[in-house]
Design an enzyme around this catalytic site. Structure first.
Site, PDB file in Angstrom:
ATOM      1  N   ASP A  68       0.876  -1.166   0.000  1.00  0.00           N
ATOM      2  CA  ASP A  68       0.000   0.000   0.000  1.00  0.00           C
ATOM      3  C   ASP A  68       0.915   1.219   0.000  1.00  0.00           C
ATOM      4  O   ASP A  68       1.494   1.579   1.018  1.00  0.00           O
ATOM      5  CB  ASP A  68      -0.901  -0.024   1.239  1.00  0.00           C
ATOM      6  CG  ASP A  68      -1.819   1.185   1.320  1.00  0.00           C
ATOM      7  OD1 ASP A  68      -1.717   2.075   0.450  1.00  0.00           O
ATOM      8  OD2 ASP A  68      -2.623   1.243   2.264  1.00  0.00           O
ATOM      9  N   ASN A 126      -0.061   4.267  -0.777  1.00  0.00           N
ATOM     10  CA  ASN A 126      -0.826   5.443  -0.347  1.00  0.00           C
ATOM     11  C   ASN A 126      -0.618   6.657  -1.251  1.00  0.00           C
ATOM     12  O   ASN A 126      -0.704   7.800  -0.795  1.00  0.00           O
ATOM     13  CB  ASN A 126      -0.513   5.790   1.115  1.00  0.00           C
ATOM     14  CG  ASN A 126      -1.548   5.212   2.070  1.00  0.00           C
ATOM     15  OD1 ASN A 126      -2.748   5.309   1.824  1.00  0.00           O
ATOM     16  ND2 ASN A 126      -1.089   4.585   3.140  1.00  0.00           N
ATOM     17  N   HIS A 143      -9.568  -2.452   1.085  1.00  0.00           N
ATOM     18  CA  HIS A 143      -8.706  -2.659  -0.069  1.00  0.00           C
ATOM     19  C   HIS A 143      -9.076  -3.987  -0.725  1.00  0.00           C
ATOM     20  O   HIS A 143      -9.732  -4.836  -0.121  1.00  0.00           O
ATOM     21  CB  HIS A 143      -7.232  -2.718   0.347  1.00  0.00           C
ATOM     22  CG  HIS A 143      -6.691  -1.438   0.901  1.00  0.00           C
ATOM     23  ND1 HIS A 143      -5.772  -0.660   0.221  1.00  0.00           N
ATOM     24  CD2 HIS A 143      -6.911  -0.811   2.080  1.00  0.00           C
ATOM     25  CE1 HIS A 143      -5.460   0.388   0.958  1.00  0.00           C
ATOM     26  NE2 HIS A 143      -6.143   0.327   2.095  1.00  0.00           N
TER      27      HIS A 143
END
Length: 256
Positions: free
Chosen positions: A148, A150, A247
């Site tokens: 991840d 981000n 997710h």
């Protein structure tokens, strides 16, 4: 070789939603997970070592926070926790497994959305991590960095890009950081396979406003690889038939 990356948003929550049952049927050789939100003592045996896999973890010091892991069918030659930075390593954001000539990393880049202080911490992490990525490239090994990140890199990578130009995850400085990373030789594997993919590539959805149902998402879960490893990728898919987290798993098949 099939490699999957997935932000669990809590390993115990994802387990309750069937993640490990699905993992057994996924055909994955390596599964990288992020945001464990747990410590070693919180993990049941089925989470620590699911049938057919060995699990390796880098926990955050803070309870119920962050943490990353790697599940591998093949015993790794070596496992490395952390990037050598005490502050960030205390947050459990990096674990590496060496598997022959390939190294797989599970990475969890900080989110900056909760406060200006966390955004500053995110920028500090990115600055530090660029030197880590440069050092990895200098090793001459093949790497796949799963996690991840981000950050949504381009407008095609999120639904409401115009409304997010001043929001963490799509700030110009963050996007420029990814641009510099790719210019240095690293490859966004999913984007290399599917240059025009838009909504089908989203991997994260806000809990607000029926974002998941309407597919108002972001593509922030990535597999970023050295050029030779990226060139061996044959197929990628975001798995959405079941929902284990906010997710979705990104699954990529490589010809190793």
């Amino acid at each position: 070789m099939r490699i999957i990356t997935m932000n669990l948003n809590g390993i115990r929550s994802a387990a309750d939603k069937g993640f490990f049952d699905w993992m057994q049927t996924s055909g994955a050789d390596v599964v990288c997970v992020q945001e464990l939100k747990a410590q070693a003592g919180d993990l049941a045996d089925a989470m620590r070592s699911p049938a057919g896999y060995q699990g390796f973890f880098h926990y955050a010091d803070k309870k119920g926070y962050s943490g990353v892991g790697i599940y591998s069918r093949r015993p790794p030659d070596r496992v490395t926790e952390g990037i050598g930075h005490p502050g960030f390593d205390a947050e459990g954001r990096f674990i590496r497994a060496d598997l022959g000539g390939l190294s797989v990393v599970s990475l969890y880049v900080p989110s900056g959305s909760s406060s200006p202080e966390r955004q500053a911490a995110k920028f500090a992490f990115l600055e530090e991590f660029m030197t880590v990525m440069d050092a990895l490239r200098q090793e001459g090994r093949q790497f796949i960095i799963c996690g991840d990140w981000n950050i949504a890199h381009c407008p095609i990578d999120l639904k409401n890009w115009k409304g997010n130009l001043k929001h963490s995850g799509f700030l110009p400085e963050e996007r420029e950081w990814l641009t510099r990373l790719y210019a240095s030789g690293w490859v966004d594997v999913y984007r290399a396979l599917y240059p025009e993919a838009g909504e089908e590539g989203y991997t994260w959805w806000s809990h607000r406003g029926q974002a998941y149902a309407k597919n108002v998402g972001w593509r922030i879960d990535l597999q970023v690889a050295t050029p030779e490893a990226a060139a061996s990728a044959r197929y990628a898919q975001v798995y959405k038939a079941q929902k284990f987290s906010d997710h979705a798993p990104l699954c990529i098949d490589y010809e190793f």
